[in-house]
Scaffold this active site. Structure first.
Site, PDB file in Angstrom:
ATOM      1  N   SER A 147       0.861  -1.176   0.000  1.00  9.04           N
ATOM      2  CA  SER A 147       0.000   0.000   0.000  1.00  9.04           C
ATOM      3  C   SER A 147       0.900   1.229   0.000  1.00  9.04           C
ATOM      4  O   SER A 147       2.087   1.132   0.362  1.00  9.04           O
ATOM      5  CB  SER A 147      -0.884   0.012   1.259  1.00  9.04           C
ATOM      6  OG  SER A 147      -1.458   1.279   1.483  1.00  9.04           O
ATOM      7  N   TYR A 160      -2.022  -0.960  10.389  1.00  8.01           N
ATOM      8  CA  TYR A 160      -1.968  -1.130   8.934  1.00  8.01           C
ATOM      9  C   TYR A 160      -0.678  -0.547   8.374  1.00  8.01           C
ATOM     10  O   TYR A 160      -0.003  -1.172   7.544  1.00  8.01           O
ATOM     11  CB  TYR A 160      -3.187  -0.456   8.314  1.00  8.01           C
ATOM     12  CG  TYR A 160      -3.364  -0.683   6.829  1.00  8.01           C
ATOM     13  CD1 TYR A 160      -3.966  -1.845   6.356  1.00  8.01           C
ATOM     14  CD2 TYR A 160      -2.950   0.275   5.905  1.00  8.01           C
ATOM     15  CE1 TYR A 160      -4.153  -2.046   5.003  1.00  8.01           C
ATOM     16  CE2 TYR A 160      -3.136   0.086   4.549  1.00  8.01           C
ATOM     17  CZ  TYR A 160      -3.734  -1.078   4.094  1.00  8.01           C
ATOM     18  OH  TYR A 160      -3.907  -1.274   2.736  1.00  8.01           O
TER      19      TYR A 160
END
Length: 256
Positions: A147, A160
């Site tokens: 990401s 995350y």
């Protein structure tokens, strides 16, 4: 199809592929010729995804295997099932992941560990199980789905951010150990992608405006924007690419 990008005769496993980005990537690999195994933990949703995708391809081209990617024994059994029932695993896409939005001061350690386990440890477990089969054959492709949060951070998503940063370096560690055995291990780092799981963010006028202003391309990404890079990394066209994380973010990470 250009033979550099033809995946006919190859077997791919995509974790977390019953819906969303994983499902779109699985379809892209199948369209390039691969036999694709879908994965998830919800057997009912996985069966529905298999049936839906199988309708568009020849019989046997789309399969599914439900197993928990966060458990070592399950990861081993899942990869073994693919090897025994579908064919030698040529391509692994570690896509499984979750998000949990809570300020760090209020974050329960159980939620921290759940995100790290799903987004990072699973790639180690399934990746290692796959490599144990790939290394003796002297070939294999592992693609980790990172990401932009591998490089950037936002409030409330600390687990995350930590997991995706770790996954970027896990990609490098896998390369350091397995490239000499003929494996290519790389990652893609998507920016903000419009899917059913991010629809609430797209519908948030303030957040949507921030994304459009923060991204030089002035739009959200789509799962299809990720398809070409993943097919390339899975193909012979990327045979000397190893340990890289390719950002697919409309330019978000190159501007301030």
């Amino acid at each position: 199809m250009n033979p550099l990008f033809d995946l006919a005769g190859r077997t791919a496993l995509v974790t977390g592929s019953s819906r969303g980005i994983g499902n779109a990537l699985a379809r892209a690999l199948a369209e390039a010729g691969a036999t694709v195994v879908l994965n998830g933990v919800n057997a009912e949703r996985l069966d529905a995804a298999e049936a839906s995708m199988a309708a568009d391809f020849a019989a046997g081209r789309i399969r599914s295997c439900a197993f928990d990617v966060t458990r070592d024994a399950d990861a081993g059994r899942g990869v073994a099932w693919v090897e025994e029932n579908v064919g030698p695993l040529d391509i692994l896409v570690n896509n499984a992941g979750i998000q949990h939005r809570v300020p760090m001061l209020d974050l329960d350690v159980e939620d921290w560990e759940r995100v790290i386990s799903t987004d990072l440890t699973s790639a180690f477990l399934v990746g290692r199980a796959a490599a144990r089969a790939m290394v003796p054959r002297g070939r294999g492709k592992i693609i980790n789905i990172c990401s932009v949060q591998a490089d950037l951070a936002r409030p409330t998503i600390a687990p995350y951010v930590a997991a995706k940063g770790g996954l970027r370096n896990l990609t490098r560690a896998m390369t350091a150990e397995w490239a000499s055995s003929g494996l290519q291990i790389n990652a893609i780092a998507p920016g903000y992608i419009h899917t059913e799981m991010t629809q609430n963010l797209v519908d948030d006028e303030q957040f949507n405006s921030w994304i459009l202003g923060r991204t030089p391309a002035r739009r959200w990404g789509t799962p299809q924007d990720l398809a070409g890079p993943v097919v390339w990394l899975a193909s012979d066209g990327s045979g000397f690419v190893n340990g890289q994380t390719i950002f697919i973010d409309g330019g978000m990470t190159v501007v301030v």
